[in-house]
Scaffold this active site. Structure first.
Site, PDB file in Angstrom:
ATOM      1  CB  SER A   1     -27.357 -50.208   0.067  1.00  0.00           C
ATOM      2  OG  SER A   1     -26.964 -51.271  -0.281  1.00  0.00           O
TER       3      SER A   1
ATOM      4  CE1 TYR B   1     -22.672 -47.958  -2.723  1.00  0.00           C
ATOM      5  CE2 TYR B   1     -23.311 -49.889  -1.453  1.00  0.00           C
ATOM      6  CZ  TYR B   1     -23.740 -48.975  -2.409  1.00  0.00           C
ATOM      7  OH  TYR B   1     -24.685 -49.133  -2.974  1.00  0.00           O
TER       8      TYR B   1
END
Length: 258
Positions: free
Chosen positions: A138, A151
């Site tokens: 990400s 996350y």
């Protein structure tokens, strides 16, 4: 990675980025095995596509991962690409003591999941021509979203793991990192329509174009993620963190009102 004729195992293939990329790989001539927990969603994603196959797996069960790997190699001996895409994201308040169930699940799915599955398949992949492992991280691996700290930390960990994997498997298996920006999917509530996030089809098209390049870039980065990917290199990490934090709060607020 070959530009067609691969046999690809795509985790998280029943929705979002996984489904969109599975369709694009299928359409260019690859065989894709889409994997996830919800068979109904997987079967819906495979409708009308003769080279998309469905298998279920819960990566939280380490023994199940090994059994799954043995089965998929038996069923698809030409498997040459593992696409570690499955992930979950939760917003967390770190300012008071809390239940860590969400953090535990995020670490298990986002870190142990790809590590376990890669480990279970690496001996097979190492024997295959044109083998590749794709790790989906990400933009938040490089600048964290403070509202989703676990996350962000898991994606930073997988970025680091990918570097080590690439180095150890040099000349054996191609290791590719795909780092998305914020994309309009159902990863978090309201995100599929959240302003400022990249439309899913536009993202998938841009990613597919990069996978069509030869040689395949070792990092697949759409233009929209460069703001995060290059922040530290360009000496603007603190400003980017501040901007990201403020922008994300505004986007979620606008999405919730909408």
């Amino acid at each position: 990675m070959k530009t067609s004729g691969n046999t690809i195992l795509m985790t998280g293939g029943g929705s979002g980025i996984g489904e969109a990329l599975a369709h694009r790989f299928h359409d260019r001539g690859d065989t894709v095995i889409i994997v996830g927990r919800r068979r109904e969603a997987l079967e819906q994603a495979a409708v009308g596509r003769e080279r998309i196959h469905v298998m279920t797996l819960d990566v939280e069960d380490a023994d199940a991962v090994d059994r799954f790997a043995a089965q998929v190699v038996t069923d698809f001996p030409s498997l040459n690409v593992l696409f570690n895409n499955a992930g979950i994201m939760k917003f967390e308040d770190l300012t008071t003591k809390r239940d860590l169930a969400d953090a535990d699940a995020t670490i298990t799915t986002n870190i142990l999941g790809p590590i376990r599955l890669t480990n279970a398949l690496i001996d097979h992949l190492s024997t295959q021509p044109n083998a590749a492992v794709v790790m989906v991280t990400s933009g938040l691996a490089f600048v964290p979203l403070v509202a989703a700290p676990t996350y962000s930390a898991t994606k930073a960990a997988i970025h680091s793991y990918t570097v080590s994997l690439r180095t150890q498997l040099a000349d054996k298996v191609e290791i590719i990192e795909l780092a998305p920006p914020g994309v309009q999917t159902d990863l978090t509530p309201g995100q599929a329509n959240r302003p400022g996030y990249m439309p899913l089809d536009a993202f998938a098209d841009a990613v597919a174009a990069q996978f069509a390049q030869q040689p395949t870039p070792r990092e697949i980065l759409v233009d929209e993620v460069q703001f995060l990917r290059q922040a530290e290199r360009e000496g603007r990490f603190d400003d980017t963190l501040k901007t990201l934090t403020e922008r994300a709060a505004q986007q979620r607020e606008a999405g919730d009102k909408g």
